[in-house]
Design a protein around this motif. Sequence first.
Motif, mmCIF file in Angstrom:
data_model
loop_
_atom_site.group_PDB
_atom_site.id
_atom_site.type_symbol
_atom_site.label_atom_id
_atom_site.label_comp_id
_atom_site.label_asym_id
_atom_site.label_seq_id
_atom_site.Cartn_x
_atom_site.Cartn_y
_atom_site.Cartn_z
ATOM 1 N N HIS A 41 -20.900 -39.611 -61.688
ATOM 2 C CA HIS A 41 -20.610 -40.896 -62.317
ATOM 3 C C HIS A 41 -21.850 -41.772 -62.302
ATOM 4 O O HIS A 41 -22.627 -41.797 -61.363
ATOM 5 N N SER A 42 -22.049 -42.478 -63.396
ATOM 6 C CA SER A 42 -23.134 -43.458 -63.483
ATOM 7 C C SER A 42 -22.600 -44.679 -64.204
ATOM 8 O O SER A 42 -21.452 -44.708 -64.647
ATOM 9 N N GLU A 43 -23.443 -45.698 -64.391
ATOM 10 C CA GLU A 43 -22.987 -46.909 -65.056
ATOM 11 C C GLU A 43 -22.556 -46.635 -66.479
ATOM 12 O O GLU A 43 -21.682 -47.298 -67.026
ATOM 13 N N LYS A 144 -29.928 -46.811 -80.122
ATOM 14 C CA LYS A 144 -29.038 -46.372 -81.207
ATOM 15 C C LYS A 144 -27.594 -46.776 -80.926
ATOM 16 O O LYS A 144 -26.854 -47.193 -81.830
ATOM 17 N N ARG A 145 -27.192 -46.652 -79.655
ATOM 18 C CA ARG A 145 -25.835 -47.044 -79.299
ATOM 19 C C ARG A 145 -25.620 -48.528 -79.573
ATOM 20 O O ARG A 145 -24.560 -48.931 -80.087
ATOM 21 N N ALA A 146 -26.623 -49.358 -79.266
ATOM 22 C CA ALA A 146 -26.505 -50.795 -79.484
ATOM 23 C C ALA A 146 -26.287 -51.106 -80.970
ATOM 24 O O ALA A 146 -25.517 -52.000 -81.324
ATOM 25 N N LYS A 147 -26.962 -50.364 -81.837
ATOM 26 C CA LYS A 147 -26.792 -50.591 -83.282
ATOM 27 C C LYS A 147 -25.371 -50.277 -83.724
ATOM 28 O O LYS A 147 -24.777 -51.009 -84.520
ATOM 29 N N THR A 160 -17.168 -49.409 -74.669
ATOM 30 C CA THR A 160 -17.861 -48.251 -75.250
ATOM 31 C C THR A 160 -19.237 -48.072 -74.611
ATOM 32 O O THR A 160 -20.273 -48.423 -75.200
ATOM 33 N N PRO A 161 -19.293 -47.539 -73.386
ATOM 34 C CA PRO A 161 -20.583 -47.370 -72.709
ATOM 35 C C PRO A 161 -21.379 -46.168 -73.211
ATOM 36 O O PRO A 161 -22.579 -46.082 -72.967
#
Length: 349
Positions: A41-43, A144-147, A160-161
Motif C-alpha cells: 500500500h502507498s498513498e 497525465k492523471r492530473a489532466k 481517484t488516486p
Amino acid sequence: MGLTDRLSRNDKEGSVFDRALAMRTHRSEDAGDDAPVSVPHSESTPPVSEDDQIVPGAAIRSLLKELQMQRHFGITTPSHLFSLMHRHLLVRKGAFLVPHRDGGMIPIATAGLDRTSTFRIRLLDEETAWLGTGKSAVVLDDAKRAKLVDRLSRSDRRQTPRIALFPFTHLRKIVAVLAVLDSPILRMDPNVLDVIVGALSESAGRLLFDGRQRPMDHRVRTSIFRTEHLPDIITRLEALAHSEGRDVESIDINLTPLIDTIMDAHPHLDRSRLLEDILDTTALLSESAHTAVHTGSHRVSLIGLVQPSASAELIAHALTVTLSSLFGCTHAEPLPYATRNLEDLHREA
C-alpha cells in the motif's frame, strides 16, 4: 444507400495467463497459482480488503469465455464489453472510450461516475499518444492523471488516486480504451496489466471493430438537423416538389421504444451517446430520400417528397428493423410514427 436497403479464439490455456501469474510480485511462497496479487500500500494505491481481490488468470479466462460466446450487439458492442469487464475485473469506477468523429475519445459506457464526470471525461486527440502502439496498459503518471481528473467532478476527483488505460486494437488501430479509476487491478504489477491487454485485445478488438468501428467508419459528417433548420428545409423541398409535381411529407418517428429496449440490455450505456448514435444512423439511412430532423427528446422527423413506392408505414418499419439490427436489439417493437403534410410543416416552422 437507401433506408429500405439493409446495411449490409484461439484460447491457448497456460500461455498468457501463466505469464501473468508468474509475473506477480509480493506473492507468498506457499500461495497457489491462482493466489490474488498483493502489492504494498502507498498513498496512491487504495488499501486491500478481503472481499476486494481478483484472481487475474481466472478472471480473464472467464471473460474470454464470454467473449467467445458473444452474440451480435452491433454498435452497442463497447457497452456490452464494458459490462463484462465491470463484472469480471471489478471495475467499480471507469469508462469505456471510443473514437469521436471530431477527434479524441469519448465515453460510451461508464460505471461509478456521477453525471458531471460522465459528461466530461474523455481523451483529447493529442492525449491518445499516451497509448503508444496500444500493446500495453498505461498507468498514468501524476501529470497525465492530473489532466484527466481535472475533467471529473469534485467528488470523483478526490476518489481517484490512480488511473490505468487499457487500449484495444484491431489492424494496428486503437478502437477503444478502458479507463479504470477504481478496481483491484490497479494494485497489480504493471507487467500483469500488460498481459491482460495482450489477452483481451485481439478478441475484444475484433468484436469492437466488426460491431461498431466498421459501420461508424463509413459515416460522412453528420446530416442530422434541428428544428431551427426547418424553414430552410421546407423552402428547398417545396421548390423541388413544385418542379417534380409531388407532395412534401414528414414522417415523425418516436425512438423511445428502441432506446428503452437497448438501455434495458446495456445498463452501463450512456443514454445521450446512444441517442446521438441512433440519430446519426437514422440520418445516414434516410439521406437518399429524406432529411432527418431531431425534433426534441427521442423524436426524429424524416422530411422529403412522398415516395410512390414506399409508404410511411413501410419506411417506419424499415427503420425499425434496420436500427434494431445495427444496434443488436433482437426484440424491437415497431417505432410509433405519424405523418404531416406541407401545411402542417409551415405551421410548425
